[in-house]
Design a protein around this motif. Structure first.
Motif, PDB file in Angstrom:
ATOM      1  N   UNK A  53       0.881  -1.165  -0.139  1.00  0.00           N
ATOM      2  CA  UNK A  53      -0.034   0.284   0.095  1.00  0.00           C
ATOM      3  C   UNK A  53       0.600   1.240   0.212  1.00  0.00           C
ATOM      4  N   UNK A  54       0.319   2.125  -0.666  1.00  0.00           N
ATOM      5  CA  UNK A  54       1.061   3.618  -0.493  1.00  0.00           C
ATOM      6  C   UNK A  54      -0.009   4.777  -0.147  1.00  0.00           C
ATOM      7  N   UNK A  55       0.646   5.647   0.656  1.00  0.00           N
ATOM      8  CA  UNK A  55      -0.074   6.772   0.912  1.00  0.00           C
ATOM      9  C   UNK A  55      -0.456   7.769  -0.460  1.00  0.00           C
ATOM     10  N   UNK A  56      -1.398   8.236  -0.523  1.00  0.00           N
ATOM     11  CA  UNK A  56      -1.852   9.207  -1.850  1.00  0.00           C
ATOM     12  C   UNK A  56      -2.289  10.503  -1.422  1.00  0.00           C
ATOM     13  N   UNK A  57      -1.193  11.312  -1.441  1.00  0.00           N
ATOM     14  CA  UNK A  57      -1.730  12.999  -0.937  1.00  0.00           C
ATOM     15  C   UNK A  57      -2.754  13.751  -1.807  1.00  0.00           C
ATOM     16  N   UNK A  58      -2.981  13.248  -2.914  1.00  0.00           N
ATOM     17  CA  UNK A  58      -3.863  14.023  -3.701  1.00  0.00           C
ATOM     18  C   UNK A  58      -5.406  14.176  -2.895  1.00  0.00           C
ATOM     19  N   UNK A  59      -5.730  13.341  -2.025  1.00  0.00           N
ATOM     20  CA  UNK A  59      -6.911  13.397  -1.240  1.00  0.00           C
ATOM     21  C   UNK A  59      -6.217  13.174   0.309  1.00  0.00           C
ATOM     22  N   UNK A  60      -7.130  14.093   0.959  1.00  0.00           N
ATOM     23  CA  UNK A  60      -6.622  14.211   2.503  1.00  0.00           C
ATOM     24  C   UNK A  60      -7.895  14.719   3.264  1.00  0.00           C
ATOM     25  N   UNK A  61      -7.567  14.700   4.461  1.00  0.00           N
ATOM     26  CA  UNK A  61      -8.751  15.025   5.543  1.00  0.00           C
ATOM     27  C   UNK A  61      -7.969  15.479   6.939  1.00  0.00           C
ATOM     28  N   UNK A  62      -8.710  16.231   7.588  1.00  0.00           N
ATOM     29  CA  UNK A  62      -8.184  16.566   9.109  1.00  0.00           C
ATOM     30  C   UNK A  62      -9.363  16.916   9.925  1.00  0.00           C
ATOM     31  N   UNK A  63      -9.220  16.887  11.385  1.00  0.00           N
ATOM     32  CA  UNK A  63     -10.323  17.267  12.007  1.00  0.00           C
ATOM     33  C   UNK A  63     -10.125  18.997  12.325  1.00  0.00           C
ATOM     34  N   UNK A  64     -11.489  19.378  12.184  1.00  0.00           N
ATOM     35  CA  UNK A  64     -11.487  20.984  12.189  1.00  0.00           C
ATOM     36  C   UNK A  64     -12.679  21.255  13.169  1.00  0.00           C
ATOM     37  N   UNK A  65     -12.837  22.560  13.625  1.00  0.00           N
ATOM     38  CA  UNK A  65     -13.746  23.202  14.537  1.00  0.00           C
ATOM     39  C   UNK A  65     -14.468  24.371  13.596  1.00  0.00           C
ATOM     40  N   UNK A  66     -15.782  24.352  13.649  1.00  0.00           N
ATOM     41  CA  UNK A  66     -16.522  25.490  13.113  1.00  0.00           C
ATOM     42  C   UNK A  66     -17.776  25.656  13.704  1.00  0.00           C
ATOM     43  N   UNK A  67     -18.485  26.588  13.502  1.00  0.00           N
ATOM     44  CA  UNK A  67     -19.867  26.920  13.876  1.00  0.00           C
ATOM     45  C   UNK A  67     -20.901  25.814  13.392  1.00  0.00           C
ATOM     46  N   UNK A  68     -20.535  24.660  12.535  1.00  0.00           N
ATOM     47  CA  UNK A  68     -21.208  24.086  11.716  1.00  0.00           C
ATOM     48  C   UNK A  68     -22.531  24.654  11.050  1.00  0.00           C
ATOM     49  N   UNK A  69     -21.982  25.510  10.181  1.00  0.00           N
ATOM     50  CA  UNK A  69     -22.727  26.374   9.483  1.00  0.00           C
ATOM     51  C   UNK A  69     -23.497  25.536   8.237  1.00  0.00           C
ATOM     52  N   UNK A  70     -22.568  24.701   7.669  1.00  0.00           N
ATOM     53  CA  UNK A  70     -22.952  23.964   6.393  1.00  0.00           C
ATOM     54  C   UNK A  70     -23.604  22.566   6.698  1.00  0.00           C
ATOM     55  N   UNK A  71     -24.176  22.211   5.550  1.00  0.00           N
ATOM     56  CA  UNK A  71     -24.851  20.885   5.975  1.00  0.00           C
ATOM     57  C   UNK A  71     -23.775  19.727   5.929  1.00  0.00           C
ATOM     58  N   UNK A  72     -22.620  19.834   5.461  1.00  0.00           N
ATOM     59  CA  UNK A  72     -21.541  18.888   5.333  1.00  0.00           C
ATOM     60  C   UNK A  72     -20.947  18.751   6.653  1.00  0.00           C
ATOM     61  N   UNK A  73     -20.694  19.966   7.310  1.00  0.00           N
ATOM     62  CA  UNK A  73     -20.113  20.100   8.499  1.00  0.00           C
ATOM     63  C   UNK A  73     -21.052  19.474   9.402  1.00  0.00           C
ATOM     64  N   UNK A  74     -22.552  19.850   9.552  1.00  0.00           N
ATOM     65  CA  UNK A  74     -23.389  19.288  10.337  1.00  0.00           C
ATOM     66  C   UNK A  74     -23.447  17.739  10.626  1.00  0.00           C
ATOM     67  N   UNK A  75     -23.405  17.114   9.106  1.00  0.00           N
ATOM     68  CA  UNK A  75     -23.637  15.832   8.906  1.00  0.00           C
ATOM     69  C   UNK A  75     -22.397  14.939   9.535  1.00  0.00           C
ATOM     70  N   UNK A  76     -21.321  15.551   9.422  1.00  0.00           N
ATOM     71  CA  UNK A  76     -19.921  15.110   9.695  1.00  0.00           C
ATOM     72  C   UNK A  76     -19.845  15.023  11.259  1.00  0.00           C
ATOM     73  N   UNK A  77     -20.319  16.014  11.655  1.00  0.00           N
ATOM     74  CA  UNK A  77     -20.281  16.352  13.309  1.00  0.00           C
ATOM     75  C   UNK A  77     -21.211  15.084  13.787  1.00  0.00           C
ATOM     76  N   UNK A  78     -22.473  15.010  13.211  1.00  0.00           N
ATOM     77  CA  UNK A  78     -23.381  14.212  13.794  1.00  0.00           C
ATOM     78  C   UNK A  78     -23.030  12.550  13.711  1.00  0.00           C
ATOM     79  N   UNK A  79     -22.233  12.285  12.589  1.00  0.00           N
ATOM     80  CA  UNK A  79     -21.749  11.156  12.548  1.00  0.00           C
ATOM     81  C   UNK A  79     -20.670  10.609  13.647  1.00  0.00           C
ATOM     82  N   UNK A  80     -19.946  11.897  13.703  1.00  0.00           N
ATOM     83  CA  UNK A  80     -18.902  11.587  14.807  1.00  0.00           C
ATOM     84  C   UNK A  80     -19.505  11.510  16.087  1.00  0.00           C
ATOM     85  N   UNK A  81     -20.684  11.997  16.279  1.00  0.00           N
ATOM     86  CA  UNK A  81     -21.223  11.741  17.989  1.00  0.00           C
ATOM     87  C   UNK A  81     -21.671  10.306  18.015  1.00  0.00           C
ATOM     88  N   UNK A  82     -22.306   9.555  16.841  1.00  0.00           N
ATOM     89  CA  UNK A  82     -22.492   8.172  16.691  1.00  0.00           C
ATOM     90  C   UNK A  82     -21.324   7.511  17.125  1.00  0.00           C
TER      91      UNK A  82
END
Length: 308
Positions: free
Chosen positions: A26-55
């Motif tokens: 296996x190889x790491x592939x830096x074209x795609x990436x992710x990190x944990x961030x803080x926000x006011x959860x204004x967007x649907x994406x942020x809200x959904x991600x936060x809700x999934x993480x709560x579960x």
């Protein structure tokens, strides 16, 4: 860095075979990436991600992890209340480790015992792989733990067998004519159903025999050739591997790719193989002459990941 980035991964060799104790690479592939961030959860994406993480945090709280690999779940849950989410451009269902990067990010932030990829020993790697398997099993059933391990280590990993893994050095090849590349099948793949098909096939004695005698032999030979930069036998074994998958993994090959797969075998201009469980997402391509392969694969979205 306050919020470390975790890259996607690509399983070059070993799809399905590692379930039956083949080697994997296996190889790491830096074209795609992710990190944990803080926000006011204004967007649907942020809200959904936060809700999934709560579960997910509730699932983690129910686990009994080994003492040296435990997680600070209380801190995780407190951060989620403060608006934490996983900011990622890693496509889901594409075989490049979207859940693996998430697990790696959470482990890095909340593990009680901190480890660094540079100093981690082989035994720790083995234990970490087991723990990551438990952490990732929440997302798509039983997990080997390999995806989060690669994302966490951000290094090429050789899977020696079911239990043993080790770090390997894969230098970026010279800018030659050859390439390893990804092809977008244009559809999302679902890991669960594909693995179910594989386990159904394993009930057939003839399939088990050809998997062991042919697929695993070609797969392991490709890894050995690639690591030793023996490109002539590498492509010889790769063709056998690609043809075997064409014959035996037909349900896993996306319809949009099927003719291109066959064309590569007939012309020897390139060879295709599954990237992860198949059924959609990315397909891996290998060629000695990328310019020629690119013309033949016109109409497909492609991304070069390695040159030689």
């Amino acid at each position: 860095m306050a919020n470390p980035l975790f890259y996607a991964k690509i399983l070059l060799f070993g799809e399905y075979g590692i379930i039956e104790n083949s080697q994997g690479l296996t190889l790491p592939y830096s074209f795609y990436k992710g990190c944990l961030q803080f926000s006011n959860l204004d967007t649907d994406f942020e809200k959904q991600s936060n809700a999934h993480l709560v579960n997910y945090a509730q699932y983690l709280a129910s686990l009994d992890l080994p003492k040296d690999f435990g997680l600070d779940i209380e801190k995780f849950q407190a951060d989620l209340k403060e608006g934490m989410y996983f900011d990622s451009n890693i496509p889901q269902g594409y075989g490049v480790g979207s859940s693996g990067a998430l697990v790696a990010a959470i482990y890095e932030r909340y593990s009680f015992v901190k480890r660094t990829p540079e100093t981690i020993n082989k035994n720790d790697l083995k234990e970490l792989k087991k723990v990551f398997g438990t952490l990732e099993s929440y997302f798509h059933g039983k997990s080997s733990g390999i995806d989060p391990l690669i994302c966490y280590m951000n290094l090429p990993i050789l899977i020696e067998d079911k239990d043993s893994v080790d770090k390997v050095n894969i230098a970026q090849g010279q800018e030659g004519k050859g390439a390893i590349f990804l092809i977008d099948s244009g559809q999302v793949g679902e890991t669960g159903p594909m693995i179910q098909i594989f386990f159904e096939k394993l009930k057939n004695e003839g399939f088990r025999k050809t998997l062991k005698d042919e697929f695993i032999r070609y797969n392991n030979a490709c890894i050995d050739n690639f690591l030793n930069k023996e490109m002539t036998p590498f492509f010889r074994n790769l063709k056998k591997l690609s043809y075997w998958a064409y014959e035996h993994f037909r349900p896993m090959i996306p319809e949009s790719i099927f003719n291109a797969w066959k064309n590569g075998l007939e012309t020897n201009a390139y060879y295709l193989k599954l990237c992860g469980s198949g059924g959609g997402g990315y397909i891996l391509g290998f060629t000695k002459d990328y310019e020629k392969a690119e013309k033949m694969l016109e109409g497909f979205h492609k991304e070069v990941i390695y040159r030689f």
